[in-house]
Design a protein around this motif. Structure first.
Motif, PDB file in Angstrom:
ATOM      1  N   ARG A 283       0.958  -1.190  -0.054  1.00 12.13           N
ATOM      2  CA  ARG A 283       0.126  -0.018   0.001  1.00 12.13           C
ATOM      3  C   ARG A 283       0.952   1.203  -0.166  1.00 12.13           C
ATOM      4  N   MET A 284       2.000   1.184   0.588  1.00 10.24           N
ATOM      5  CA  MET A 284       2.926   2.258   0.807  1.00 10.24           C
ATOM      6  C   MET A 284       2.212   3.631   1.302  1.00 10.24           C
ATOM      7  N   LYS A 285       1.123   3.230   2.370  1.00 13.28           N
ATOM      8  CA  LYS A 285       0.493   4.144   2.917  1.00 13.28           C
ATOM      9  C   LYS A 285       0.361   4.007   4.560  1.00 13.28           C
ATOM     10  N   PHE A 286       0.348   5.145   5.353  1.00 12.66           N
ATOM     11  CA  PHE A 286       0.099   4.619   6.761  1.00 12.66           C
ATOM     12  C   PHE A 286      -1.366   4.526   6.766  1.00 12.66           C
ATOM     13  N   PRO A 287      -1.609   3.655   7.977  1.00 11.93           N
ATOM     14  CA  PRO A 287      -2.967   3.334   8.423  1.00 11.93           C
ATOM     15  C   PRO A 287      -3.906   4.583   8.492  1.00 11.93           C
ATOM     16  N   ALA A 288      -5.063   4.748   7.938  1.00 11.23           N
ATOM     17  CA  ALA A 288      -5.812   5.919   8.057  1.00 11.23           C
ATOM     18  C   ALA A 288      -6.390   6.119   9.473  1.00 11.23           C
ATOM     19  N   LYS A 289      -6.490   7.575   9.791  1.00 11.40           N
ATOM     20  CA  LYS A 289      -7.216   7.609  11.284  1.00 11.40           C
ATOM     21  C   LYS A 289      -8.737   7.733  10.988  1.00 11.40           C
ATOM     22  N   GLY A 290      -9.206   6.474  11.183  1.00  8.55           N
ATOM     23  CA  GLY A 290     -10.636   6.451  10.940  1.00  8.55           C
ATOM     24  C   GLY A 290     -11.131   5.035  11.274  1.00  8.55           C
ATOM     25  N   ALA A 291     -12.446   4.962  11.264  1.00  7.48           N
ATOM     26  CA  ALA A 291     -13.026   3.755  12.029  1.00  7.48           C
ATOM     27  C   ALA A 291     -12.982   2.491  11.006  1.00  7.48           C
ATOM     28  N   ASP A 292     -12.935   2.889   9.754  1.00 12.30           N
ATOM     29  CA  ASP A 292     -12.949   2.102   8.490  1.00 12.30           C
ATOM     30  C   ASP A 292     -11.762   0.859   8.498  1.00 12.30           C
TER      31      ASP A 292
ATOM     32  N   SER B 220     -10.723  -1.110   6.584  1.00 14.33           N
ATOM     33  CA  SER B 220     -10.212  -1.259   5.160  1.00 14.33           C
ATOM     34  C   SER B 220      -8.994  -0.242   4.913  1.00 14.33           C
ATOM     35  N   THR B 221      -9.227   0.788   5.534  1.00 16.06           N
ATOM     36  CA  THR B 221      -7.975   1.859   5.386  1.00 16.06           C
ATOM     37  C   THR B 221      -7.231   1.985   6.788  1.00 16.06           C
ATOM     38  N   ARG B 222      -7.906   1.725   8.042  1.00 17.57           N
ATOM     39  CA  ARG B 222      -7.153   1.539   9.181  1.00 17.57           C
ATOM     40  C   ARG B 222      -6.428   0.063   9.226  1.00 17.57           C
ATOM     41  N   TYR B 223      -5.777  -0.455   8.239  1.00 17.71           N
ATOM     42  CA  TYR B 223      -5.550  -1.769   8.213  1.00 17.71           C
ATOM     43  C   TYR B 223      -4.666  -2.313   9.143  1.00 17.71           C
ATOM     44  N   CYS B 224      -3.997  -1.408  10.076  1.00 22.39           N
ATOM     45  CA  CYS B 224      -3.218  -1.858  11.126  1.00 22.39           C
ATOM     46  C   CYS B 224      -3.981  -2.913  12.197  1.00 22.39           C
ATOM     47  N   SER B 225      -5.162  -2.236  12.134  1.00 22.06           N
ATOM     48  CA  SER B 225      -6.193  -2.852  13.406  1.00 22.06           C
ATOM     49  C   SER B 225      -6.558  -4.182  12.985  1.00 22.06           C
ATOM     50  N   ALA B 226      -7.080  -4.220  11.441  1.00 23.38           N
ATOM     51  CA  ALA B 226      -7.754  -5.279  10.849  1.00 23.38           C
ATOM     52  C   ALA B 226      -6.728  -6.634  10.690  1.00 23.38           C
ATOM     53  N   TYR B 227      -5.580  -6.072  10.279  1.00 25.12           N
ATOM     54  CA  TYR B 227      -4.398  -7.172   9.983  1.00 25.12           C
ATOM     55  C   TYR B 227      -3.531  -7.669  11.252  1.00 25.12           C
ATOM     56  N   LEU B 228      -3.262  -6.824  11.987  1.00 24.03           N
ATOM     57  CA  LEU B 228      -2.462  -6.996  13.278  1.00 24.03           C
ATOM     58  C   LEU B 228      -3.183  -7.336  14.489  1.00 24.03           C
ATOM     59  N   LYS B 229      -4.595  -7.347  14.497  1.00 27.78           N
ATOM     60  CA  LYS B 229      -5.289  -7.691  15.772  1.00 27.78           C
ATOM     61  C   LYS B 229      -6.329  -8.416  15.515  1.00 27.78           C
ATOM     62  N   ILE B 230      -7.341  -7.951  14.727  1.00 22.50           N
ATOM     63  CA  ILE B 230      -8.701  -8.590  14.587  1.00 22.50           C
ATOM     64  C   ILE B 230      -8.674  -9.877  13.799  1.00 22.50           C
ATOM     65  N   MET B 231      -7.796  -9.752  12.574  1.00 22.29           N
ATOM     66  CA  MET B 231      -7.752 -11.089  11.836  1.00 22.29           C
ATOM     67  C   MET B 231      -6.905 -11.974  12.539  1.00 22.29           C
ATOM     68  N   VAL B 232      -5.844 -11.565  13.330  1.00 21.91           N
ATOM     69  CA  VAL B 232      -5.046 -12.550  14.003  1.00 21.91           C
ATOM     70  C   VAL B 232      -5.769 -13.354  14.963  1.00 21.91           C
ATOM     71  N   GLY B 233      -6.650 -12.713  15.634  1.00 18.26           N
ATOM     72  CA  GLY B 233      -7.825 -13.464  16.520  1.00 18.26           C
ATOM     73  C   GLY B 233      -8.860 -14.458  15.882  1.00 18.26           C
TER      74      GLY B 233
END
Length: 204
Positions: free
Chosen positions: A15-24, A26-39
């Motif tokens: 992506r070459m972008k920082f995670p977005a500062k929002g609730a989505d 798909s763009t704040r991907y750090c929460s999705a890929y490093l926390k939620i999807m891990v669980g």
């Protein structure tokens, strides 16, 4: 630093972008890929939770933490629920969803619970280089982990994009910014104590 990351991630998408500062997510991907999807992956593939089980996930979110969390339900079906396919029932329970921050600390004092030591210094504890960090948090990262801070600065330059809240740290010394109101005494007066306190706690 980024060149090495590029080489490692070429086959996975870049992506070459920082995670977005929002609730989505798909763009704040750090929460999705490093926390939620891990669980979720652990639940789906663990022999103990893959099928024929009931799981209750207890979480500590509070409505007062953010607008997005204010919409959370106290109890609901989790995304990994698969009653028909795998006979796996998964619920989420948020027992302190309606508590205030003062309620939390009152219970901590009453039951003599030892909180995470970072809460002695900061009002928020998350990833060290979280995109939601305030200027005082970035100043603390600069003080405690200067190499990590510099990597983010270098990434900003290469991406041509700034996280914004890091700018005060670049224009002033960390000891000036770390006196932010988010910090409580004696840390506000003696920022070097932040370094020694955290290093002592997590290395002892």
């Amino acid at each position: 630093m980024l060149q090495k990351c590029k080489e490692e991630l070429e086959g996975l998408g870049l992506r070459m972008k920082f995670p977005a500062k929002g609730a989505d997510l798909s763009t704040r991907y750090c929460s999705a890929y490093l926390k939620i999807m891990v669980g979720a992956t652990a639940i789906a593939h663990s022999s103990e939770t893959k099928a024929n089980c009931k799981i209750l996930m207890v979480s500590g979110e509070r409505r007062g933490e953010s607008l997005n969390r204010s919409r959370y339900n106290e109890c609901e079906i989790h995304g990994m629920n698969a009653e028909i396919r795998n006979r796996r029932t998964v619920h989420v329970f948020r027992p302190i969803i309606d508590w205030s921050l003062s309620d939390v600390w009152e219970k901590i004092r009453r039951f003599r619970i030892q909180p995470c030591p970072t809460y002695e210094i900061f009002n928020r504890c998350s990833c060290a280089i979280c995109v939601f960090n305030s200027p005082s948090h970035w100043a603390s990262v600069k003080l405690i982990y200067p190499n990590l801070f510099q990597q983010v600065v270098d990434a900003e330059k290469e991406l041509g994009f700034t996280l914004g809240d890091m700018l005060p740290c670049l224009k002033a010394g960390a000891s000036q910014i770390i006196g932010d109101r988010n910090l409580s005494p004696p840390w506000r007066l003696y920022p070097s104590l932040v370094f020694f306190r955290l290093r002592y706690v997590f290395q002892s």
